[in-house]
Design a protein around this motif. Sequence first.
Motif, PDB file in Angstrom:
ATOM      1  N   ALA A   1       0.831  -1.208   0.000  1.00 48.89           N
ATOM      2  CA  ALA A   1       0.000   0.000   0.000  1.00 48.89           C
ATOM      3  C   ALA A   1       0.867   1.260   0.000  1.00 48.89           C
ATOM      4  N   LEU A   2       1.905   1.275   0.827  1.00 46.96           N
ATOM      5  CA  LEU A   2       2.803   2.431   0.886  1.00 46.96           C
ATOM      6  C   LEU A   2       3.544   2.635  -0.433  1.00 46.96           C
ATOM      7  N   LEU A   3       3.996   1.531  -1.017  1.00 47.03           N
ATOM      8  CA  LEU A   3       4.753   1.626  -2.262  1.00 47.03           C
ATOM      9  C   LEU A   3       3.869   2.136  -3.396  1.00 47.03           C
ATOM     10  N   LEU A   4       2.628   1.662  -3.462  1.00 43.05           N
ATOM     11  CA  LEU A   4       1.700   2.117  -4.485  1.00 43.05           C
ATOM     12  C   LEU A   4       1.357   3.601  -4.281  1.00 43.05           C
ATOM     13  N   ALA A   5       1.123   3.976  -3.016  1.00 47.56           N
ATOM     14  CA  ALA A   5       0.831   5.388  -2.719  1.00 47.56           C
ATOM     15  C   ALA A   5       2.018   6.273  -3.104  1.00 47.56           C
ATOM     16  N   LYS A   6       3.210   5.831  -2.783  1.00 49.03           N
ATOM     17  CA  LYS A   6       4.406   6.603  -3.147  1.00 49.03           C
ATOM     18  C   LYS A   6       4.502   6.776  -4.656  1.00 49.03           C
ATOM     19  N   TYR A   7       4.236   5.690  -5.385  1.00 48.88           N
ATOM     20  CA  TYR A   7       4.292   5.774  -6.842  1.00 48.88           C
ATOM     21  C   TYR A   7       3.325   6.845  -7.358  1.00 48.88           C
ATOM     22  N   LEU A   8       2.120   6.856  -6.801  1.00 49.45           N
ATOM     23  CA  LEU A   8       1.090   7.779  -7.275  1.00 49.45           C
ATOM     24  C   LEU A   8       1.451   9.239  -6.996  1.00 49.45           C
ATOM     25  N   PHE A   9       2.176   9.489  -5.908  1.00 51.26           N
ATOM     26  CA  PHE A   9       2.510  10.864  -5.540  1.00 51.26           C
ATOM     27  C   PHE A   9       3.932  11.283  -5.909  1.00 51.26           C
ATOM     28  N   CYS A  10       4.783  10.313  -6.247  1.00 56.84           N
ATOM     29  CA  CYS A  10       6.213  10.595  -6.433  1.00 56.84           C
ATOM     30  C   CYS A  10       6.461  11.620  -7.553  1.00 56.84           C
ATOM     31  N   LEU A  11       7.412  12.487  -7.307  1.00 55.46           N
ATOM     32  CA  LEU A  11       7.761  13.534  -8.273  1.00 55.46           C
ATOM     33  C   LEU A  11       8.822  13.068  -9.271  1.00 55.46           C
ATOM     34  N   HIS A  12       9.550  11.987  -8.944  1.00 56.78           N
ATOM     35  CA  HIS A  12      10.653  11.527  -9.806  1.00 56.78           C
ATOM     36  C   HIS A  12      10.617   9.999  -9.911  1.00 56.78           C
ATOM     37  N   ARG A  13       9.545   9.478 -10.476  1.00 57.93           N
ATOM     38  CA  ARG A  13       9.410   8.029 -10.609  1.00 57.93           C
ATOM     39  C   ARG A  13      10.511   7.434 -11.476  1.00 57.93           C
TER      40      ARG A  13
ATOM     41  N   PRO B   1       8.887   4.354  -7.034  1.00 58.73           N
ATOM     42  CA  PRO B   1       9.047   5.750  -6.602  1.00 58.73           C
ATOM     43  C   PRO B   1      10.516   6.001  -6.283  1.00 58.73           C
ATOM     44  N   CYS B   2      10.891   7.276  -6.238  1.00 61.58           N
ATOM     45  CA  CYS B   2      12.308   7.589  -5.996  1.00 61.58           C
ATOM     46  C   CYS B   2      12.698   7.448  -4.528  1.00 61.58           C
ATOM     47  N   HIS B   3      11.742   7.561  -3.606  1.00 59.21           N
ATOM     48  CA  HIS B   3      11.956   7.485  -2.155  1.00 59.21           C
ATOM     49  C   HIS B   3      12.675   8.702  -1.578  1.00 59.21           C
ATOM     50  N   THR B   4      13.075   9.637  -2.424  1.00 61.20           N
ATOM     51  CA  THR B   4      13.866  10.759  -1.916  1.00 61.20           C
ATOM     52  C   THR B   4      13.185  12.117  -2.091  1.00 61.20           C
ATOM     53  N   CYS B   5      12.162  12.204  -2.937  1.00 61.34           N
ATOM     54  CA  CYS B   5      11.498  13.486  -3.135  1.00 61.34           C
ATOM     55  C   CYS B   5      10.670  13.849  -1.900  1.00 61.34           C
ATOM     56  N   ASN B   6      10.196  15.068  -1.875  1.00 58.89           N
ATOM     57  CA  ASN B   6       9.449  15.565  -0.728  1.00 58.89           C
ATOM     58  C   ASN B   6       8.200  14.732  -0.457  1.00 58.89           C
ATOM     59  N   ASN B   7       7.491  14.341  -1.526  1.00 53.70           N
ATOM     60  CA  ASN B   7       6.270  13.547  -1.350  1.00 53.70           C
ATOM     61  C   ASN B   7       6.572  12.177  -0.747  1.00 53.70           C
ATOM     62  N   CYS B   8       7.587  11.515  -1.256  1.00 56.56           N
ATOM     63  CA  CYS B   8       7.958  10.193  -0.732  1.00 56.56           C
ATOM     64  C   CYS B   8       8.336  10.274   0.750  1.00 56.56           C
ATOM     65  N   LYS B   9       9.114  11.300   1.096  1.00 56.11           N
ATOM     66  CA  LYS B   9       9.553  11.450   2.483  1.00 56.11           C
ATOM     67  C   LYS B   9       8.369  11.705   3.413  1.00 56.11           C
ATOM     68  N   ARG B  10       7.409  12.506   2.945  1.00 60.72           N
ATOM     69  CA  ARG B  10       6.250  12.800   3.793  1.00 60.72           C
ATOM     70  C   ARG B  10       5.345  11.571   3.956  1.00 60.72           C
TER      71      ARG B  10
END
Length: 329
Positions: free
Chosen positions: A45-57, A62-71
């Motif tokens: 669920a977290l990984l899918l959510a990160k993908y949907l919001f990630c700024l640098h897929r 997901p990149c795990h490092t952008c602001n959205n991923c960190k939040r």
Amino acid sequence: MITWEEITDLQPIASRTIINSINKGRVSHAYLLQGERGTGKRDIALLLAKYLFCLHREGANPCHTCNNCKRIDSGNHPDLHWIEPDGQSIKIEQVRNLQKEFTYSGMESNQKVYVIQDADTLTVNAANRLLKFLEEPSKQTTAIMLTENGHSILSTIRSRCQIIELQPLPPDVMNQRLQDEGVHHLEANLLSALTNNTKEALSLHQDEWFAGARKIVVQLIEMYVQKPEDVYLFIHQQWIPHFKERTEQQMGLDLLLLGFQDILHQHIKEDTTTVLLPKEDAKMERAMMSFSKEQLLFILQLILTAKRKLKQNVQPTLVMEQLALQIQR
């Protein structure tokens, strides 16, 4: 940070299904992730959510490092909403509040995601309210429901979700992970039979409460063999004071189930590995003489029924009293 590659190692079918939908641009508006504890529902669920919001897929990752991923990692993303049981259930007010929240535009984009933990605990009213929400999906709204018991969810809700079935982690894989962490192989056998979650298993391994729980369950089985007339008293003096919380009561029944399974397995095949009761022990021999295979199968069904009753919020003391008396017969 976890990646789809890591999920694929544990849940190859589930990860391929989701990755294919991502690659084809066909992410579902609603997912139902169903599987036992520790099978990776929350991670997916977290990984899918990160993908949907990630700024640098990067592909499906997901990149795990952008602001959205960190939040999202810190639980502070304003457009990702987690719904968890309020007490023993998810109530209609919680779904109403979620719907109200989703009438507003996203704080930073039009994308919104909500994750419903333990979706099988939705009350009837809450489930019906959620159904109306699912019937009119927004293109940029994604629902992710997590459950250990998908069949308890309304069929009308299930039919509107893409169902992802998660498989239990193979016990030998879990066992080896625990041994690599320094857990004795016999203890690893028990822990890997109870959970697919490495962190949870290691926590139990170091938990004095769990050591006491294991001891009480073994004593209860011995009581059925040697002094069945004292079982009811033992339940009130030992079991009920120790297993206080709902999760503890479920754990107690899980241990009891494993104990009686050990006896049954020794009946069927003496060289099989036991997980709770030591096989090279006079106590095991006495237990095998006390219970026939037919009785053991009946007892296992009784324990499974007791587990379902606890899930349905039947009063725990009543559940154990009934179980104790039913096993005695």
